[in-house]
Design an enzyme around this catalytic site. Structure first.
Site, PDB file in Angstrom:
ATOM      1  N   THR A 121       0.865  -1.182   0.000  1.00  0.00           N
ATOM      2  CA  THR A 121       0.000   0.000   0.000  1.00  0.00           C
ATOM      3  C   THR A 121       0.898   1.226   0.000  1.00  0.00           C
ATOM      4  O   THR A 121       1.594   1.473   0.979  1.00  0.00           O
ATOM      5  CB  THR A 121      -0.899  -0.023   1.252  1.00  0.00           C
ATOM      6  OG1 THR A 121      -1.667  -1.232   1.231  1.00  0.00           O
ATOM      7  CG2 THR A 121      -1.829   1.171   1.298  1.00  0.00           C
ATOM      8  N   ARG A 153      -8.462  -8.882   3.874  1.00  0.00           N
ATOM      9  CA  ARG A 153      -8.742  -8.603   5.284  1.00  0.00           C
ATOM     10  C   ARG A 153      -8.046  -9.631   6.159  1.00  0.00           C
ATOM     11  O   ARG A 153      -8.041 -10.831   5.813  1.00  0.00           O
ATOM     12  CB  ARG A 153     -10.259  -8.699   5.533  1.00  0.00           C
ATOM     13  CG  ARG A 153     -11.090  -7.597   4.903  1.00  0.00           C
ATOM     14  CD  ARG A 153     -12.562  -7.944   4.989  1.00  0.00           C
ATOM     15  NE  ARG A 153     -12.878  -9.125   4.190  1.00  0.00           N
ATOM     16  CZ  ARG A 153     -13.946  -9.898   4.373  1.00  0.00           C
ATOM     17  NH1 ARG A 153     -14.807  -9.624   5.331  1.00  0.00           N
ATOM     18  NH2 ARG A 153     -14.155 -10.945   3.591  1.00  0.00           N
ATOM     19  N   GLU A 154      -7.469  -9.189   7.278  1.00  0.00           N
ATOM     20  CA  GLU A 154      -6.866 -10.177   8.193  1.00  0.00           C
ATOM     21  C   GLU A 154      -7.960 -11.147   8.640  1.00  0.00           C
ATOM     22  O   GLU A 154      -9.086 -10.752   8.929  1.00  0.00           O
ATOM     23  CB  GLU A 154      -6.243  -9.470   9.394  1.00  0.00           C
ATOM     24  CG  GLU A 154      -5.002  -8.668   9.023  1.00  0.00           C
ATOM     25  CD  GLU A 154      -4.252  -8.171  10.235  1.00  0.00           C
ATOM     26  OE1 GLU A 154      -4.108  -6.952  10.377  1.00  0.00           O
ATOM     27  OE2 GLU A 154      -3.826  -9.014  11.037  1.00  0.00           O
ATOM     28  N   LEU A 252     -21.394  -1.954   8.304  1.00  0.00           N
ATOM     29  CA  LEU A 252     -22.274  -1.053   9.072  1.00  0.00           C
ATOM     30  C   LEU A 252     -22.378  -1.526  10.521  1.00  0.00           C
ATOM     31  O   LEU A 252     -23.213  -1.061  11.272  1.00  0.00           O
ATOM     32  CB  LEU A 252     -23.680  -1.026   8.443  1.00  0.00           C
ATOM     33  CG  LEU A 252     -23.793  -0.438   7.019  1.00  0.00           C
ATOM     34  CD1 LEU A 252     -25.229  -0.570   6.516  1.00  0.00           C
ATOM     35  CD2 LEU A 252     -23.337   1.034   6.983  1.00  0.00           C
ATOM     36  N   GLY A 255     -19.242  -1.100  16.988  1.00  0.00           N
ATOM     37  CA  GLY A 255     -18.379  -1.846  17.906  1.00  0.00           C
ATOM     38  C   GLY A 255     -17.340  -0.938  18.513  1.00  0.00           C
ATOM     39  O   GLY A 255     -17.553   0.282  18.596  1.00  0.00           O
ATOM     40  N   CYS A 262      -4.160  -1.652   8.929  1.00  0.00           N
ATOM     41  CA  CYS A 262      -4.377  -0.820   7.732  1.00  0.00           C
ATOM     42  C   CYS A 262      -5.198   0.440   7.939  1.00  0.00           C
ATOM     43  O   CYS A 262      -4.758   1.527   7.570  1.00  0.00           O
ATOM     44  CB  CYS A 262      -4.999  -1.684   6.643  1.00  0.00           C
ATOM     45  SG  CYS A 262      -3.911  -2.998   6.156  1.00  0.00           S
ATOM     46  N   LYS A 323      -9.928  -7.551  16.053  1.00  0.00           N
ATOM     47  CA  LYS A 323     -11.144  -8.185  15.527  1.00  0.00           C
ATOM     48  C   LYS A 323     -10.938  -9.679  15.621  1.00  0.00           C
ATOM     49  O   LYS A 323      -9.851 -10.162  15.990  1.00  0.00           O
ATOM     50  CB  LYS A 323     -11.421  -7.766  14.085  1.00  0.00           C
ATOM     51  CG  LYS A 323     -10.406  -8.271  13.089  1.00  0.00           C
ATOM     52  CD  LYS A 323     -10.916  -8.061  11.678  1.00  0.00           C
ATOM     53  CE  LYS A 323     -10.091  -8.876  10.698  1.00  0.00           C
ATOM     54  NZ  LYS A 323     -10.647  -8.886   9.344  1.00  0.00           N
TER      55      LYS A 323
END
Ligand code: UDX
Length: 431
Positions: A121, A153-154, A252, A255, A262, A323
């Protein structure tokens, strides 16, 4: 095709293994000998569900190889992917020292026509910089530099590689697109869209996508705060909004503050790029501010649940990673909440399926427990911080063996209607 991945971190190892799984011969190169030794001893240095199996399968088949010898790997490859880290530097910009180093080393080994692919990135115009570095050593007709950002995504990286919504490639000369398109053809055959633009376009798509996703999350978290004040259920608001195809139903979920390797890094970096090009990205700047403030808001909410009497209270944290399905702690809200509550005298037990965390090892009255029951026994407040599957159907009364305790469900894993019928007080987000 013969491919060289420079960097065997999260992007290089996952993409390299997946490219090998598509039948290519892939050299994964890293300068850290220990990393390569671990990989050559059939172990995986990062936590990513499914990666172990795909690496072993392709290593055994001889398609996936690990080496510290960048010179050999570049000389024996047609496509060279730069997958090195771009950490946040002091002023918030992306630190490109590893990209520059990789470009310089690659430029010494161009023995025939090569396509250099920036997968890291990187800020807009980095491809121009890489091209200038290489052209100091190599004639322009011997190489091309293109951009091919990843959107993994991890915790879902293998799936995101195999079933991407789109493959984005940026090239200033369309002549070189065919080779990269051929590489991704198996994914296009399964429905992925191959989207090409110019090099800077691809670089900006990556940052803009991450900044937008982060904005979506921060926006919903603030709407969640309003829901708590107006007796509205954020889950209904999210569903009602998400049915609008212009909004979309994903990302959406309210949390903790968003975290990871990232979103925090890329939102900051794009605002620095904006400033560099004299364009104030004020919305992203406000997203960063809102997200950082959220960590304090949620810490205060936990204190309020304890009637602001935190000292000597037993608090159980279920999950501490940013997460589920990752061991990554970067940007996790727990890194603010746990030290702050501990400082106010709370006695904190925490459990995470990925084990104890060095970030909490020096904190007095913060203890890692290796089971959920040990973590929750005799607790005053159970905080569900991360949405691991094993937290989704717990019997809290049995776990705490107490009558008067409370639950703060920061991921809305439970129905607040059902929970409010129980003999303990249940709190969640935006409801
Ligand atoms: C993100 C981007 O999704 C990915 O495309 C990019 O390549 C890397 O950055 P990642 O950070 O690994 O991936 O995880 P992601 O699932 O996007 O979650 C990022 C953060 O947003 C986490 O803190 C997560 O808890 C939070 N999140 C995500 C929400 O709070 N609500 C949601 O609905 C989705």
């Amino acid at each position: 095709m013969k491919i060289c991945m420079v960097g065997t971190g999260y992007v290089g190892l996952v993409s390299g293994a997946c490219f090998a799984d598509l039948g290519n011969t892939v050299w994964c190169v890293d300068k850290i000998q220990n990393k390569i030794d671990i990989l050559n001893s059939n172990k995986i240095p990062i936590y990513e569900p499914g990666l172990d199996e795909i690496v072993k399968k392709n290593y055994k088949a001889g398609r996936l190889k690990f080496t510290t010898n960048l010179n050999f790997a570049v000389k024996n490859s047609d496509l060279i992917f730069i997958c090195v880290g771009t950490p946040t530097s002091k002023n918030g910009s992306a630190d490109l020292k590893y990209v520059i180093q990789a470009a310089k080393e690659i430029s010494k080994n161009i023995n025939n026509f090569k396509i250099i692919v920036n997968k890291s990135t990187v800020p807009v115009s980095t491809g121009d910089m890489v091209e200038n570095i290489i052209s100091k050593k190599v004639k322009k007709n011997m190489f091309a530099v293109i951009s091919n950002p990843e959107f993994l995504r991890e915790g879902e990286a293998i799936r995101d590689f195999r079933f991407p919504d789109r493959i984005v490639v940026g090239a200033n000369n369309k002549r070189f697109l065919n080779k990269i398109k051929k590489l991704y053809q198996p994914l296009v055959n399964k429905g992925a869209v191959f989207f090409s633009t110019n090099r800077r376009g691809a670089e900006l798509i990556k940052y803009a996508a991450n900044a937008f996703l982060a904005s979506k999350i921060a926006f919903m978290n603030e709407v969640g705060n309003l829901c708590e004040k107006t007796d509205v259920d954020i889950e209904d608001v999210a569903l009602g909004m998400g049915l609008d195809k212009r909004i979309g139903a994903r990302f959406l979920r309210v949390g903790p503050a968003y975290g990871g390797s990232c979103f925090p890094k890329d939102t900051k970096a794009i605002t620095v790029t904006g400033d560099k090009f004299k364009t104030n990205l004020s919305i992203v700047k406000s997203v960063i501010k809102s997200n950082n403030l959220r960590k304090t808001i949620l810490t205060k909410k936990a204190e309020k649940i304890l009637s602001n009497k935190v000292k000597n209270k037993n608090i159980a944290f279920l999950g501490v990673t940013f997460k589920a399905n990752t061991d990554d702690m970067r940007g996790s809200t727990s890194l603010i909440m746990i030290p702050s509550l501990a400082k106010k005298g709370a006695k904190i037990n925490y459990y995470d399926p990925t084990g104890s965390k060095k970030e909490f090892s020096k904190l007095k009255n913060v203890k890692y427990c290796d089971t959920i029951s040990k973590t929750c026994a005799n607790t005053d407040l159970i905080i569900i911080h991360t949405e691991w599957d094993e937290f989704k159907s717990l019997n809290f009364t049995k776990l705490t063996k107490r009558k008067n305790f409370k639950v703060f469900d920061m991921r809305n894993l439970y129905s607040h209607v059902d929970e409010n019928k129980k003999n303990y007080k249940y709190y969640s987000i935006g409801r």
